[in-house]
Design an enzyme around this catalytic site. Structure first.
Site, mmCIF file in Angstrom:
data_model
loop_
_atom_site.group_PDB
_atom_site.id
_atom_site.type_symbol
_atom_site.label_atom_id
_atom_site.label_comp_id
_atom_site.label_asym_id
_atom_site.label_seq_id
_atom_site.Cartn_x
_atom_site.Cartn_y
_atom_site.Cartn_z
ATOM 1 N N HIS A 88 -4.604 -3.480 0.122
ATOM 2 C CA HIS A 88 -5.552 -4.539 -0.230
ATOM 3 C C HIS A 88 -4.830 -5.691 -0.928
ATOM 4 O O HIS A 88 -5.074 -6.867 -0.619
ATOM 5 C CB HIS A 88 -6.641 -3.965 -1.141
ATOM 6 C CG HIS A 88 -7.665 -4.970 -1.562
ATOM 7 N ND1 HIS A 88 -8.836 -5.201 -0.865
ATOM 8 C CD2 HIS A 88 -7.700 -5.812 -2.628
ATOM 9 C CE1 HIS A 88 -9.534 -6.140 -1.469
ATOM 10 N NE2 HIS A 88 -8.868 -6.526 -2.550
ATOM 11 N N GLU A 89 -3.950 -5.370 -1.856
ATOM 12 C CA GLU A 89 -3.226 -6.418 -2.572
ATOM 13 C C GLU A 89 -2.269 -7.156 -1.637
ATOM 14 O O GLU A 89 -2.124 -8.377 -1.724
ATOM 15 C CB GLU A 89 -2.470 -5.818 -3.760
ATOM 16 C CG GLU A 89 -3.364 -5.269 -4.866
ATOM 17 C CD GLU A 89 -4.281 -6.322 -5.466
ATOM 18 O OE1 GLU A 89 -3.904 -7.509 -5.482
ATOM 19 O OE2 GLU A 89 -5.376 -5.971 -5.911
#
Length: 248
Positions: free
Chosen positions: A133-134
């Protein structure tokens, strides 16, 4: 003074009235620098970005306790990031902070930090979702857009200070302020969905269990905002969990 700089300054200060006093003396040199900063923030290069983010990352690492390679957290994050020194053209630097916060962040230079408080609550595959996600935020250019916005704001504040305003302390603020604007500002729902989509692709490519994306978000939803710092920048975990479940 070049015509372009003069026009920019005229635009910036069209509504400012200047007082001829020692306490409110206009500093043309500082104002011109602020104007140039605004232009540069619009056309910031990837190499310039790396300089900014390298400084932000170094400052953050000084202010937080990095897990050593011999500690359980250090060994675990090394295992989870094995084979991820680079991904999709990004050079990654993934390490853990020793902190009770349930948090994580990434910067456009590939720095990713996972807090031990999050690691305590998440399975290995759920942490892999967080990493994906990051990475997604970086791939989508969200962090680059944020630093451009932050630099524009900083330049405008410098301009106010040069005119004898009260923003001097803000204009000359430390890297911590820029870190808050770039890393700790709240993402929009659209940005969250885009980063989740990229995380799902990341999990598929690496053949990690896709359901971990859902269970990670459900855990965050159960913790509540008071216990999970990641929720302050990554909102609506329940809705996002439902959305990912539907895609799976």
């Amino acid at each position: 003074m070049k015509r372009r700089d003069f026009v920019l300054l005229a635009t910036m200060f069209s509504g400012v009235s200047f007082v001829n006093s020692a306490s409110a003396q206009f500093n043309w040199g500082r104002a011109l620098e602020a104007g140039r900063n605004i232009l540069q923030s619009e056309t910031i290069s990837d190499s310039d970005l790396r300089v900014y983010f390298d400084r932000l990352a170094a400052n953050s690492d000084r202010q937080n306790q990095l897990a050593s390679s011999f500690s359980p957290y250090g060994q675990r994050i090394a295992k989870l990031s094995e084979g991820l020194s680079s991904y999709d053209g990004l050079t990654l630097n993934i390490r853990a902070y020793i902190s009770s916060e349930v948090n994580a962040f990434a910067m456009a230079n590939g720095v990713i930090r996972i807090y031990s408080g999050l690691m305590d609550r998440f399975s290995d595959d759920e942490i892999r979702y967080v990493i994906g996600h990051e990475i997604g935020h970086v791939q989508a250019g969200h962090t680059k857009a944020r630093i451009q916005t932050a630099l524009r704001t900083s330049a405008l504040r410098n301009a106010v200070a040069s005119a004898g305003g009260t923003a001097g302390d803000v204009a000359d603020s430390a890297l911590g302020s820029l870190f808050e604007q770039v890393v700790h500002a709240k993402h929009s729902q659209a940005n969250e969905n885009e980063a989740d989509d990229r995380a799902l692709n990341f999990m598929r490519e690496k053949q990690y269990p896709l359901q971990a994306c859902v269970t990670a978000l459900e855990k965050l939803d159960g913790l509540g905002g008071n216990n999970a710092s990641w929720l302050s920048t990554h909102p609506s975990p329940r809705e996002r969990a439902d959305r990912i479940r539907a895609q799976i």
